[in-house]
Design a protein around this motif. Structure first.
Motif, mmCIF file in Angstrom:
data_model
loop_
_atom_site.group_PDB
_atom_site.id
_atom_site.type_symbol
_atom_site.label_atom_id
_atom_site.label_comp_id
_atom_site.label_asym_id
_atom_site.label_seq_id
_atom_site.Cartn_x
_atom_site.Cartn_y
_atom_site.Cartn_z
ATOM 1 N N TYR A 208 0.806 -1.221 0.000
ATOM 2 C CA TYR A 208 0.000 0.000 0.000
ATOM 3 C C TYR A 208 0.845 1.280 0.000
ATOM 4 N N SER A 212 0.039 3.669 -3.204
ATOM 5 C CA SER A 212 -1.213 4.385 -2.929
ATOM 6 C C SER A 212 -1.318 5.735 -3.629
ATOM 7 N N GLU A 213 -0.235 6.498 -3.654
ATOM 8 C CA GLU A 213 -0.279 7.817 -4.300
ATOM 9 C C GLU A 213 -0.539 7.690 -5.799
ATOM 10 N N VAL A 215 -2.147 5.221 -7.218
ATOM 11 C CA VAL A 215 -3.544 4.799 -7.375
ATOM 12 C C VAL A 215 -4.461 6.009 -7.269
ATOM 13 N N GLU A 216 -4.206 6.851 -6.291
ATOM 14 C CA GLU A 216 -5.019 8.065 -6.104
ATOM 15 C C GLU A 216 -4.912 8.994 -7.308
ATOM 16 N N ALA A 217 -3.742 8.991 -7.951
ATOM 17 C CA ALA A 217 -3.538 9.848 -9.117
ATOM 18 C C ALA A 217 -4.124 9.248 -10.392
ATOM 19 N N GLY A 218 -4.607 8.000 -10.315
ATOM 20 C CA GLY A 218 -5.253 7.373 -11.461
ATOM 21 C C GLY A 218 -4.329 6.629 -12.400
ATOM 22 N N LYS A 221 -4.393 0.667 -10.498
ATOM 23 C CA LYS A 221 -5.543 0.238 -9.703
ATOM 24 C C LYS A 221 -5.168 -0.960 -8.832
ATOM 25 N N VAL A 234 -7.567 -0.646 2.534
ATOM 26 C CA VAL A 234 -8.247 -0.683 1.229
ATOM 27 C C VAL A 234 -9.483 -1.579 1.345
#
Length: 322
Positions: A208, A212-213, A215-218, A221, A234
């Motif tokens: 994670y 994670s950053e 994933v948050e930025a797109g 996934k 999560v």
């Protein structure tokens, strides 16, 4: 006569040296008055990856507990083996310690390095990182089911360290999912994550804090986590087990000293690590990273590594026979 007197004085000074050292607190490798100066912590990975992030949290709290400065030294290279080989060459005096996890055992049985966990003295395990199947947003899949379907029609390129634990996970997961797969080698998880973010590979098994950053930025996934139950970090990510894949993935990050380190020093360090592990502030900080505290003392951690060594040796042998 003067020459004889000078020689006698020199002899008396040499003979008295051990007594002088004892009076000053003993030699540096003894437990008496340990620690009395800065300690170096070797993290054999690049800065920014999960091992580095969690290791620095441990160091921050350990400094306060042990009341001495601890300097983190990142020595990456060849799946974490360069740093550990260098640590093994350092003095076994308690002032040189390092981070070790299952990946180093994989590197040994893969023939990457001669050294193994038992060349060191285990001190304590401190944290466990759950591992998550993470895919590039460019792959166009949103679930494990879609991932499997894609992988049965196309080759999935995983990014990871060939000489580390990702090699074992990719082989095991690829077989469990019955997909076409390939492992593209990177020095560490940080590099593999960057490659995934750039669309150079399709998937990475990540923790994670490392991903994670992104994933948050797109850029990527999380589609499945290798735990027995869903993670609070999560909660919307299903487990592999939920999808009928009886498979888990996790890393236990622990700390070791070069072989030959005084057992009394190991006991002191073990006590200090345990004090950190029992700290609520430490627990909260580790959990905020999507990891968990998994303390094991010297004996338990040694037994754990011995068991992992047996399992990993069997898995690597089966891979090489295929």
């Amino acid at each position: 006569m003067r020459k004889c007197k000078w020689l006698l004085n020199c002899f008396m000074l040499v003979a008295a040296a051990p007594l002088i050292l004892t009076a000053c607190g003993g030699d540096e490798g003894s437990a008496e008055d340990y620690p009395n100066r800065e300690i170096e912590m070797v993290i054999p990975w690049d800065p920014g990856g999960g091992s580095d992030i969690e290791g620095r949290v441990v160091v921050d709290h350990l400094e306060n507990t042990i009341d001495e400065s601890i300097v983190v030294v990142n020595i990456p290279g060849v799946g974490g083996t360069v740093g550990m080989e260098e640590l093994l060459e350092r003095d076994a005096n308690g002032y040189n310690i390092g981070q070790l996890h299952e990946g180093h055992i994989v590197a040994h049985h893969s023939g990457v390095t001669q050294i193994n966990y038992d060349d060191f003295v285990p001190i304590s395990s401190m944290s466990a990182s759950d591992q998550i199947l993470t895919v590039s947003s460019e792959l166009g899949v949103d679930s494990l089911e879609e991932f499997i379907e894609y992988g049965q029609e196309n080759q999935i390129n995983f990014g990871g360290t060939i000489s580390g634990i990702p090699r074992v996970w990719v082989e095991q997961l690829g077989r469990e999912l019955d997909i076409n797969y390939n492992l593209v080698g990177y020095e560490g998880l940080g590099e593999a994550i960057q490659a995934l973010a750039g669309g150079h590979v399709d998937a990475v098994i990540a923790d994670y804090p490392s991903a994670s950053e992104f994933v948050e930025a797109g850029h990527m996934k999380f589609i499945a986590i290798g735990t027995e139950e869903r993670s609070d970090a999560v909660p919307d990510v299903p487990t592999l087990i939920e999808s009928g894949i009886d498979f888990t993935m996790g890393i236990n990050r622990g700390y070791v000293a070069p072989g030959g380190t005084d057992p009394e020093i190991i006991a002191i360090l073990e006590e200090k690590f345990e004090e950190v592990a029992n700290s609520e502030e430490f627990r909260d900080e580790i959990e905020s990273l999507g990891a968990s505290v998994n303390y094991m003392g010297h004996e338990e951690f040694t037994n754990y590594l011995e068991e992992q060594n047996r399992i990993i040796e069997e898995v690597i042998s089966s891979i090489e026979l295929d």
